[in-house]
Motif scaffolding. Structure first.
Motif, PDB file in Angstrom:
ATOM      1  N   GLN A   1     -10.072 -23.944   4.348  1.00 21.45           N
ATOM      2  CA  GLN A   1      -8.977 -24.517   4.864  1.00 21.45           C
ATOM      3  C   GLN A   1      -8.476 -23.651   5.876  1.00 21.45           C
ATOM      4  N   LYS A   2      -9.347 -23.685   6.907  1.00 18.32           N
ATOM      5  CA  LYS A   2      -9.108 -22.554   8.035  1.00 18.32           C
ATOM      6  C   LYS A   2      -7.721 -22.869   8.762  1.00 18.32           C
ATOM      7  N   PRO A   3      -7.360 -24.079   9.114  1.00 19.80           N
ATOM      8  CA  PRO A   3      -6.148 -24.333   9.886  1.00 19.80           C
ATOM      9  C   PRO A   3      -5.038 -23.942   8.915  1.00 19.80           C
ATOM     10  N   PHE A   4      -4.861 -24.223   7.650  1.00 19.36           N
ATOM     11  CA  PHE A   4      -3.851 -23.930   6.845  1.00 19.36           C
ATOM     12  C   PHE A   4      -3.754 -22.266   6.697  1.00 19.36           C
ATOM     13  N   PHE A   5      -4.725 -21.643   6.528  1.00 17.75           N
ATOM     14  CA  PHE A   5      -4.881 -20.117   6.323  1.00 17.75           C
ATOM     15  C   PHE A   5      -4.248 -19.553   7.629  1.00 17.75           C
ATOM     16  N   LEU A   6      -4.921 -20.129   8.883  1.00 17.34           N
ATOM     17  CA  LEU A   6      -4.478 -19.513   9.931  1.00 17.34           C
ATOM     18  C   LEU A   6      -2.951 -19.767  10.410  1.00 17.34           C
ATOM     19  N   SER A   7      -2.170 -20.868  10.140  1.00 17.43           N
ATOM     20  CA  SER A   7      -0.922 -21.105  10.183  1.00 17.43           C
ATOM     21  C   SER A   7      -0.109 -20.088   9.024  1.00 17.43           C
ATOM     22  N   LEU A   8      -0.704 -19.969   7.906  1.00 16.86           N
ATOM     23  CA  LEU A   8      -0.106 -18.997   6.952  1.00 16.86           C
ATOM     24  C   LEU A   8      -0.019 -17.668   7.376  1.00 16.86           C
TER      25      LEU A   8
ATOM     26  N   THR B   1       0.772  -1.123  -0.216  1.00 19.59           N
ATOM     27  CA  THR B   1      -0.002   0.144  -0.027  1.00 19.59           C
ATOM     28  C   THR B   1       0.887   1.064   0.185  1.00 19.59           C
ATOM     29  N   ASP B   2       0.717   2.036   1.058  1.00 22.05           N
ATOM     30  CA  ASP B   2       1.596   3.083   1.055  1.00 22.05           C
ATOM     31  C   ASP B   2       3.039   2.749   1.745  1.00 22.05           C
ATOM     32  N   THR B   3       3.036   1.461   2.260  1.00 23.25           N
ATOM     33  CA  THR B   3       3.873   0.671   2.711  1.00 23.25           C
ATOM     34  C   THR B   3       4.344  -0.374   1.983  1.00 23.25           C
ATOM     35  N   PRO B   4       5.692  -0.838   2.122  1.00 21.25           N
ATOM     36  CA  PRO B   4       5.893  -2.144   1.343  1.00 21.25           C
ATOM     37  C   PRO B   4       5.194  -3.422   1.771  1.00 21.25           C
ATOM     38  N   GLY B   5       4.749  -4.221   0.937  1.00 22.75           N
ATOM     39  CA  GLY B   5       4.081  -5.399   1.333  1.00 22.75           C
ATOM     40  C   GLY B   5       4.896  -6.602   1.789  1.00 22.75           C
ATOM     41  N   ALA B   6       4.187  -7.582   2.157  1.00 24.06           N
ATOM     42  CA  ALA B   6       4.718  -8.812   2.458  1.00 24.06           C
ATOM     43  C   ALA B   6       6.041  -9.357   1.410  1.00 24.06           C
ATOM     44  N   LYS B   7       5.703  -9.268   0.276  1.00 23.53           N
ATOM     45  CA  LYS B   7       6.472  -9.891  -0.641  1.00 23.53           C
ATOM     46  C   LYS B   7       8.012  -8.958  -0.740  1.00 23.53           C
ATOM     47  N   ALA B   8       7.991  -7.538  -0.718  1.00 29.70           N
ATOM     48  CA  ALA B   8       9.076  -6.757  -0.652  1.00 29.70           C
ATOM     49  C   ALA B   8       9.669  -6.905   0.764  1.00 29.70           C
ATOM     50  N   ALA B   9       9.130  -7.455   1.790  1.00 29.59           N
ATOM     51  CA  ALA B   9       9.868  -7.693   3.027  1.00 29.59           C
ATOM     52  C   ALA B   9      10.664  -8.931   3.178  1.00 29.59           C
ATOM     53  N   GLY B  10      10.387  -9.992   2.210  1.00 31.09           N
ATOM     54  CA  GLY B  10      10.859 -11.183   2.052  1.00 31.09           C
ATOM     55  C   GLY B  10      10.348 -12.074   3.116  1.00 31.09           C
ATOM     56  N   VAL B  11       8.951 -12.012   3.285  1.00 33.07           N
ATOM     57  CA  VAL B  11       8.095 -12.912   4.246  1.00 33.07           C
ATOM     58  C   VAL B  11       8.156 -14.474   3.576  1.00 33.07           C
ATOM     59  N   GLY B  12       8.189 -14.419   2.274  1.00 31.84           N
ATOM     60  CA  GLY B  12       7.869 -15.861   1.581  1.00 31.84           C
ATOM     61  C   GLY B  12       9.248 -16.698   2.249  1.00 31.84           C
ATOM     62  N   GLU B  13      10.537 -15.917   2.174  1.00 34.62           N
ATOM     63  CA  GLU B  13      11.815 -16.461   2.817  1.00 34.62           C
ATOM     64  C   GLU B  13      11.651 -16.940   4.114  1.00 34.62           C
ATOM     65  N   PHE B  14      11.151 -16.145   5.056  1.00 27.15           N
ATOM     66  CA  PHE B  14      10.777 -16.285   6.327  1.00 27.15           C
ATOM     67  C   PHE B  14       9.927 -17.510   6.876  1.00 27.15           C
ATOM     68  N   ILE B  15       8.765 -17.595   5.833  1.00 31.52           N
ATOM     69  CA  ILE B  15       7.984 -18.877   6.091  1.00 31.52           C
ATOM     70  C   ILE B  15       8.575 -19.939   5.572  1.00 31.52           C
ATOM     71  N   GLU B  16       9.347 -20.065   4.696  1.00 27.87           N
ATOM     72  CA  GLU B  16      10.155 -21.343   4.089  1.00 27.87           C
ATOM     73  C   GLU B  16      11.142 -21.736   5.320  1.00 27.87           C
ATOM     74  N   TYR B  17      11.957 -20.756   5.860  1.00 20.41           N
ATOM     75  CA  TYR B  17      12.836 -20.899   6.810  1.00 20.41           C
ATOM     76  C   TYR B  17      12.102 -21.702   8.009  1.00 20.41           C
ATOM     77  N   VAL B  18      11.060 -21.231   8.495  1.00 20.25           N
ATOM     78  CA  VAL B  18      10.176 -21.740   9.687  1.00 20.25           C
ATOM     79  C   VAL B  18       9.665 -23.056   9.318  1.00 20.25           C
ATOM     80  N   LEU B  19       9.197 -23.155   8.236  1.00 18.06           N
ATOM     81  CA  LEU B  19       8.401 -24.430   8.102  1.00 18.06           C
ATOM     82  C   LEU B  19       9.733 -25.589   7.928  1.00 18.06           C
TER      83      LEU B  19
END
Length: 186
Positions: A136-143, A68-86
């Motif tokens: 897929q509520k459990p999956f979505f809540l985890s995500l 939005t007026d701030t960078p989103g999850a993609k710009a913050a590298g959240v995908g890499e964080f999720i992959e690391y945690v999982l």
């Protein structure tokens, strides 16, 4: 007379406040997220995501926290964080459940729009994520948990979406905020 010592003011010592905060936050985060935030990998046989799954994870996170007026999850590298945690901080059963959720997301996308989730328009992706919250509520809540923690613990989230003071001054518990002012990162 009371056996407990009385305090002359209503403030609690900083150390006690931090311990209480850690207990409060720790009780609300899943064990894999707690392990990741402590930097303690608990799984030596890390799951490997395919390139398509990595893109799907990143795109799903970006729908949850879009630019939005701030960078989103993609710009913050959240995908890499999720992959690391999982991959490093989750049990094999949690990894399998998450991969199943990814597969079901792709199936839902294919059946609804005849395309992969990453090939959809943003409104179509939002519709699929809305369906995930019901089907897929459990999956979505985890995500969602992984996305939010990954975003707000990233440099981008802590400095662009929140105000950040690297070395705070004295504690002021009641500071008026201006209209539209960002909340403070801790």
């Amino acid at each position: 007379m009371s056996a407990t010592p009385s305090r002359t003011n209503s403030f609690i010592p900083r150390r006690e406040a931090l311990q209480r905060l850690a207990l409060l936050v720790g009780a609300t985060l899943s064990l894999p997220v707690q392990a990741a935030l402590r930097g303690e990998p608990i799984n030596t046989t890390a799951v490997r995501f395919s390139a398509d799954q990595q893109m799907l994870i990143t795109d799903l996170a970006d729908v949850i926290i879009p630019t939005t007026d701030t960078p989103g999850a993609k710009a913050a590298g959240v995908g890499e964080f999720i992959e690391y945690v999982l991959g490093h901080c989750s049990a094999a059963s949690q990894q399998e459940a998450f991969q199943l959720g990814l597969n079901q997301t792709e199936q839902l996308s294919q059946s609804a729009f005849g395309k992969s989730f990453s090939a959809l328009t943003r409104p179509q992706q939002t519709e699929i994520v809305t369906q995930l919250t019901r089907q897929q509520k459990p999956f979505f809540l985890s995500l969602r948990e992984l996305t939010i923690v990954g975003y707000f613990t990233s440099e981008t989230g802590a400095t662009k979406a929140l105000d950040y003071v690297s070395i705070p001054g004295r504690f002021q518990g009641d500071i008026p905020m201006k209209a539209g002012q960002k909340a403070w990162a801790v």
